[in-house]
Design a protein around this motif. Structure first.
Motif, PDB file in Angstrom:
ATOM      1  N   THR A 155      -0.369  -0.713  -4.839  1.00 27.41           N
ATOM      2  CA  THR A 155      -1.363  -0.079  -4.958  1.00 27.41           C
ATOM      3  C   THR A 155      -2.561  -0.236  -5.726  1.00 27.41           C
ATOM      4  O   THR A 155      -3.904  -0.125  -5.524  1.00 27.41           O
ATOM      5  CB  THR A 155      -0.683   1.308  -5.736  1.00 27.41           C
ATOM      6  OG1 THR A 155       0.442   1.627  -5.024  1.00 27.41           O
ATOM      7  CG2 THR A 155      -1.592   2.578  -6.035  1.00 27.41           C
ATOM      8  N   ILE A 156      -2.129  -0.953  -6.897  1.00 30.79           N
ATOM      9  CA  ILE A 156      -3.320  -1.404  -7.833  1.00 30.79           C
ATOM     10  C   ILE A 156      -4.251  -2.327  -7.382  1.00 30.79           C
ATOM     11  O   ILE A 156      -5.576  -2.123  -7.231  1.00 30.79           O
ATOM     12  CB  ILE A 156      -2.786  -1.992  -8.915  1.00 30.79           C
ATOM     13  CG1 ILE A 156      -2.136  -0.603  -9.906  1.00 30.79           C
ATOM     14  CG2 ILE A 156      -3.968  -2.503 -10.002  1.00 30.79           C
ATOM     15  CD1 ILE A 156      -1.347  -0.936 -11.356  1.00 30.79           C
ATOM     16  N   PRO A 157      -3.778  -3.363  -6.774  1.00 31.70           N
ATOM     17  CA  PRO A 157      -4.927  -3.980  -5.611  1.00 31.70           C
ATOM     18  C   PRO A 157      -5.501  -3.595  -4.793  1.00 31.70           C
ATOM     19  O   PRO A 157      -6.692  -3.830  -4.351  1.00 31.70           O
ATOM     20  CB  PRO A 157      -3.847  -5.398  -5.160  1.00 31.70           C
ATOM     21  CG  PRO A 157      -2.894  -5.424  -5.963  1.00 31.70           C
ATOM     22  CD  PRO A 157      -2.538  -3.975  -6.539  1.00 31.70           C
ATOM     23  N   GLY A 158      -4.938  -2.463  -4.088  1.00 32.70           N
ATOM     24  CA  GLY A 158      -5.717  -1.836  -3.187  1.00 32.70           C
ATOM     25  C   GLY A 158      -6.656  -0.984  -3.658  1.00 32.70           C
ATOM     26  O   GLY A 158      -7.761  -0.470  -2.936  1.00 32.70           O
ATOM     27  N   PHE A 199       8.085   0.654  -8.968  1.00 34.60           N
ATOM     28  CA  PHE A 199       7.107   0.134 -10.074  1.00 34.60           C
ATOM     29  C   PHE A 199       6.601  -1.033  -9.149  1.00 34.60           C
ATOM     30  O   PHE A 199       5.314  -1.359  -9.525  1.00 34.60           O
ATOM     31  CB  PHE A 199       7.743  -0.426 -11.233  1.00 34.60           C
ATOM     32  CG  PHE A 199       6.868  -0.774 -12.180  1.00 34.60           C
ATOM     33  CD1 PHE A 199       6.130  -0.066 -12.956  1.00 34.60           C
ATOM     34  CD2 PHE A 199       6.890  -2.306 -12.385  1.00 34.60           C
ATOM     35  CE1 PHE A 199       5.264  -0.766 -13.829  1.00 34.60           C
ATOM     36  CE2 PHE A 199       6.178  -2.780 -13.221  1.00 34.60           C
ATOM     37  CZ  PHE A 199       5.168  -1.974 -14.271  1.00 34.60           C
ATOM     38  N   LYS A 200       7.233  -2.002  -8.859  1.00 35.28           N
ATOM     39  CA  LYS A 200       6.658  -3.362  -8.096  1.00 35.28           C
ATOM     40  C   LYS A 200       5.633  -2.936  -7.091  1.00 35.28           C
ATOM     41  O   LYS A 200       4.597  -3.513  -6.755  1.00 35.28           O
ATOM     42  CB  LYS A 200       7.868  -4.215  -7.632  1.00 35.28           C
ATOM     43  CG  LYS A 200       8.285  -4.880  -8.580  1.00 35.28           C
ATOM     44  CD  LYS A 200       8.963  -6.093  -8.475  1.00 35.28           C
ATOM     45  CE  LYS A 200       9.598  -6.684  -9.774  1.00 35.28           C
ATOM     46  NZ  LYS A 200       9.487  -8.190  -9.755  1.00 35.28           N
ATOM     47  N   GLN A 201       6.048  -1.822  -6.119  1.00 35.91           N
ATOM     48  CA  GLN A 201       4.873  -1.450  -5.051  1.00 35.91           C
ATOM     49  C   GLN A 201       3.620  -0.922  -5.754  1.00 35.91           C
ATOM     50  O   GLN A 201       2.838  -1.556  -5.092  1.00 35.91           O
ATOM     51  CB  GLN A 201       5.575  -0.457  -4.370  1.00 35.91           C
ATOM     52  CG  GLN A 201       6.715  -0.833  -3.511  1.00 35.91           C
ATOM     53  CD  GLN A 201       7.373   0.328  -2.596  1.00 35.91           C
ATOM     54  OE1 GLN A 201       6.842   1.526  -2.745  1.00 35.91           O
ATOM     55  NE2 GLN A 201       8.554   0.273  -2.120  1.00 35.91           N
ATOM     56  N   VAL A 202       3.848  -0.243  -6.760  1.00 34.63           N
ATOM     57  CA  VAL A 202       2.512   0.135  -7.467  1.00 34.63           C
ATOM     58  C   VAL A 202       1.887  -1.257  -7.946  1.00 34.63           C
ATOM     59  O   VAL A 202       0.425  -1.120  -8.049  1.00 34.63           O
ATOM     60  CB  VAL A 202       2.884   1.183  -8.761  1.00 34.63           C
ATOM     61  CG1 VAL A 202       1.521   1.558  -9.595  1.00 34.63           C
ATOM     62  CG2 VAL A 202       3.209   2.711  -8.184  1.00 34.63           C
ATOM     63  N   TRP A 203       2.529  -1.837  -8.821  1.00 36.73           N
ATOM     64  CA  TRP A 203       1.760  -3.080  -9.254  1.00 36.73           C
ATOM     65  C   TRP A 203       1.285  -4.050  -8.411  1.00 36.73           C
ATOM     66  O   TRP A 203       0.258  -4.606  -8.621  1.00 36.73           O
ATOM     67  CB  TRP A 203       2.807  -3.726 -10.128  1.00 36.73           C
ATOM     68  CG  TRP A 203       2.422  -4.962 -11.052  1.00 36.73           C
ATOM     69  CD1 TRP A 203       2.453  -6.377 -10.945  1.00 36.73           C
ATOM     70  CD2 TRP A 203       1.675  -4.790 -12.175  1.00 36.73           C
ATOM     71  NE1 TRP A 203       1.627  -6.782 -11.808  1.00 36.73           N
ATOM     72  CE2 TRP A 203       1.065  -5.854 -12.682  1.00 36.73           C
ATOM     73  CE3 TRP A 203       0.809  -3.391 -13.006  1.00 36.73           C
ATOM     74  CZ2 TRP A 203       0.307  -5.914 -13.936  1.00 36.73           C
ATOM     75  CZ3 TRP A 203       0.280  -3.756 -14.269  1.00 36.73           C
ATOM     76  CH2 TRP A 203       0.054  -5.136 -14.487  1.00 36.73           C
TER      77      TRP A 203
END
Length: 172
Positions: free
Chosen positions: A82-85, A75-79
């Protein structure tokens, strides 16, 4: 019609299987707006999925590895990765969608609606079509179409302005 027909449509067959009453999706003025929204989501889902999956594959893999080494879970990787990317693509898709907000999909609504649902299913484009080509009132139809284009232009400018101020995203 094969999917939404009240007599033998797939959706109504599923509703009947669970002992429900069939729904007249294309003829009930209370249900029709929800039918249009659901079919629009279904229509755009594939293209949007391709765009966002392409954006996700463009995110640098080493950022995920670094986040994992720092103790970030999925979840923290996505937040935080991924989302900023994919944020530039999200902003671009949002700005492009803002410009078409008044264009609710003429072909979709025109093919689905009938005089029974004009009161809740009519959109600006179908109204202009009926006024201009069916009722032969070219002047008012042109005025409504021009006004719609002007409002869409203002919304596009506002979208670009907000994209620049909020996300630092510039197209030109």
């Amino acid at each position: 019609m094969d999917i939404l027909s009240p007599s033998n449509g797939i959706v109504n067959e599923i509703i009947r299987f669970f002992d429900g009453q069939p729904v007249y999706f294309l003829g009930d003025e209370k249900v029709f707006p929800f039918t249009v929204v659901a079919t629009a989501i279904w229509k755009h889902f594939g293209w949007n999925a391709i765009v966002y999956l392409a954006a996700i594959t463009n995110v640098d893999e080493t950022l995920y590895e670094a986040a994992y080494l720092d103790g970030a879970g999925r979840f923290k990787q996505v937040w935080h990765v991924t989302i900023p990317g994919i944020m530039p693509i999200v902003v671009l898709m949002t700005v492009l969608s803002i410009g078409t907000i008044l264009k609710a999909g003429f072909e979709q609504v025109y093919n689905l609606y009938s005089p029974q649902v004009y009161s809740t299913g009519d959109i600006i484009d179908t109204f202009v079509y009926r006024m201009g080509l069916v009722d032969v009132q070219f002047g008012p139809a042109a005025a409504v179409g021009l006004f719609q284009s002007a409002v869409s232009f203002v919304l596009m400018l506002l979208g670009y302005f907000l994209a620049d101020k909020v996300a630092g995203y510039r197209v030109f």
